[in-house]
Motif scaffolding. Structure first.
Motif, PDB file in Angstrom:
ATOM      1  N   GLU A  25       0.833  -1.195   0.000  1.00  0.00           N
ATOM      2  CA  GLU A  25       0.000   0.000   0.000  1.00  0.00           C
ATOM      3  C   GLU A  25       0.875   1.255   0.000  1.00  0.00           C
ATOM      4  O   GLU A  25       1.784   1.392   0.814  1.00  0.00           O
ATOM      5  CB  GLU A  25      -0.905   0.008   1.226  1.00  0.00           C
ATOM      6  N   VAL A  26       0.567   2.169  -0.910  1.00  0.00           N
ATOM      7  CA  VAL A  26       1.302   3.425  -1.023  1.00  0.00           C
ATOM      8  C   VAL A  26       0.948   4.316   0.163  1.00  0.00           C
ATOM      9  O   VAL A  26      -0.224   4.420   0.552  1.00  0.00           O
ATOM     10  CB  VAL A  26       0.966   4.138  -2.349  1.00  0.00           C
ATOM     11  N   THR A  27       1.964   4.944   0.735  1.00  0.00           N
ATOM     12  CA  THR A  27       1.756   5.848   1.858  1.00  0.00           C
ATOM     13  C   THR A  27       2.715   7.027   1.743  1.00  0.00           C
ATOM     14  O   THR A  27       3.742   6.941   1.069  1.00  0.00           O
ATOM     15  CB  THR A  27       1.960   5.120   3.206  1.00  0.00           C
ATOM     16  N   ASN A  60       6.865   5.363  -1.155  1.00  0.00           N
ATOM     17  CA  ASN A  60       6.850   4.523   0.040  1.00  0.00           C
ATOM     18  C   ASN A  60       5.720   3.517  -0.063  1.00  0.00           C
ATOM     19  O   ASN A  60       4.571   3.886  -0.292  1.00  0.00           O
ATOM     20  CB  ASN A  60       6.683   5.380   1.291  1.00  0.00           C
ATOM     21  N   VAL A  61       6.086   2.250   0.102  1.00  0.00           N
ATOM     22  CA  VAL A  61       5.132   1.160  -0.025  1.00  0.00           C
ATOM     23  C   VAL A  61       5.194   0.311   1.249  1.00  0.00           C
ATOM     24  O   VAL A  61       6.254  -0.189   1.615  1.00  0.00           O
ATOM     25  CB  VAL A  61       5.455   0.285  -1.258  1.00  0.00           C
ATOM     26  N   VAL A  62       4.054   0.179   1.908  1.00  0.00           N
ATOM     27  CA  VAL A  62       3.967  -0.634   3.120  1.00  0.00           C
ATOM     28  C   VAL A  62       3.522  -2.032   2.711  1.00  0.00           C
ATOM     29  O   VAL A  62       2.494  -2.197   2.052  1.00  0.00           O
ATOM     30  CB  VAL A  62       2.964  -0.032   4.128  1.00  0.00           C
ATOM     31  N   VAL A  63       4.328  -3.017   3.090  1.00  0.00           N
ATOM     32  CA  VAL A  63       4.023  -4.405   2.737  1.00  0.00           C
ATOM     33  C   VAL A  63       3.616  -5.180   3.987  1.00  0.00           C
ATOM     34  O   VAL A  63       3.905  -4.778   5.114  1.00  0.00           O
ATOM     35  CB  VAL A  63       5.217  -5.091   2.038  1.00  0.00           C
ATOM     36  N   LEU A 119       8.955  -0.147   2.260  1.00  0.00           N
ATOM     37  CA  LEU A 119       9.931  -0.227   1.177  1.00  0.00           C
ATOM     38  C   LEU A 119       9.933   1.122   0.469  1.00  0.00           C
ATOM     39  O   LEU A 119       8.881   1.718   0.242  1.00  0.00           O
ATOM     40  CB  LEU A 119       9.568  -1.342   0.200  1.00  0.00           C
ATOM     41  N   GLU A 120      11.121   1.587   0.125  1.00  0.00           N
ATOM     42  CA  GLU A 120      11.264   2.859  -0.569  1.00  0.00           C
ATOM     43  C   GLU A 120      11.758   2.591  -1.986  1.00  0.00           C
ATOM     44  O   GLU A 120      12.859   2.092  -2.180  1.00  0.00           O
ATOM     45  CB  GLU A 120      12.241   3.770   0.176  1.00  0.00           C
TER      46      GLU A 120
END
Length: 143
Positions: A25-27, A60-63, A119-120
């Protein structure tokens, strides 16, 4: 069992070129990457090693936490590292693809305040504009 898993991972990497394909999810990040990605020693190394100068900012992606062990292993075994000028932190990076089309890299800054499941991703362009992405959207990363 670990040896079999390692052989499968290496075979998968040699065939596909990537270890993992995951959604996240993009944050919104903290806004610090723009400053760091504008530093000449980082941009020169990324251009030399990845073939592009990254846009000064990360996506920024939250996994999911279920991927943390694999991501940690990839990060810990990563040999791609930029050792910057004094006062700045080292950055590990791995080549990655976003949404099956955008080539870039996932960066692992040594000095970060993000949780392990962030993750960036860096690329040559501002990804939110290029792909019309907003917070809460889900994206796919391959690496």
């Amino acid at each position: 069992m670990i040896k079999i898993f390692t052989v499968i991972l290496i075979t998968y990497y040699l065939i596909r070129g990537y270890f993992m394909k995951i959604d996240g999810e993009v944050t919104t990040g903290l806004g610090k990457a723009a400053y760091f990605l504008s530093q000449e020693f980082y941009t020169k190394e990324f251009e030399k090693n990845l073939g592009f100068i990254p846009y000064p900012g990360t996506l920024n992606v939250v996994v999911s936490d279920e991927y943390l062990d694999e991501i940690s292993e990839i990060k810990n075994n990563c040999k791609n590292i930029i050792k910057p000028d004094e006062g700045f932190g080292a950055v590990k990076y791995i080549k990655a693809i976003l949404e099956n089309e955008i080539e870039g890299a996932i960066v692992f800054p040594a000095k970060t305040t993000h949780e392990e499941n962030y993750l960036e991703f860096i690329a040559v362009m501002k990804l939110r504009d290029e792909l019309n992405i907003k917070d809460g959207d889900f994206v796919t990363l391959e690496f």
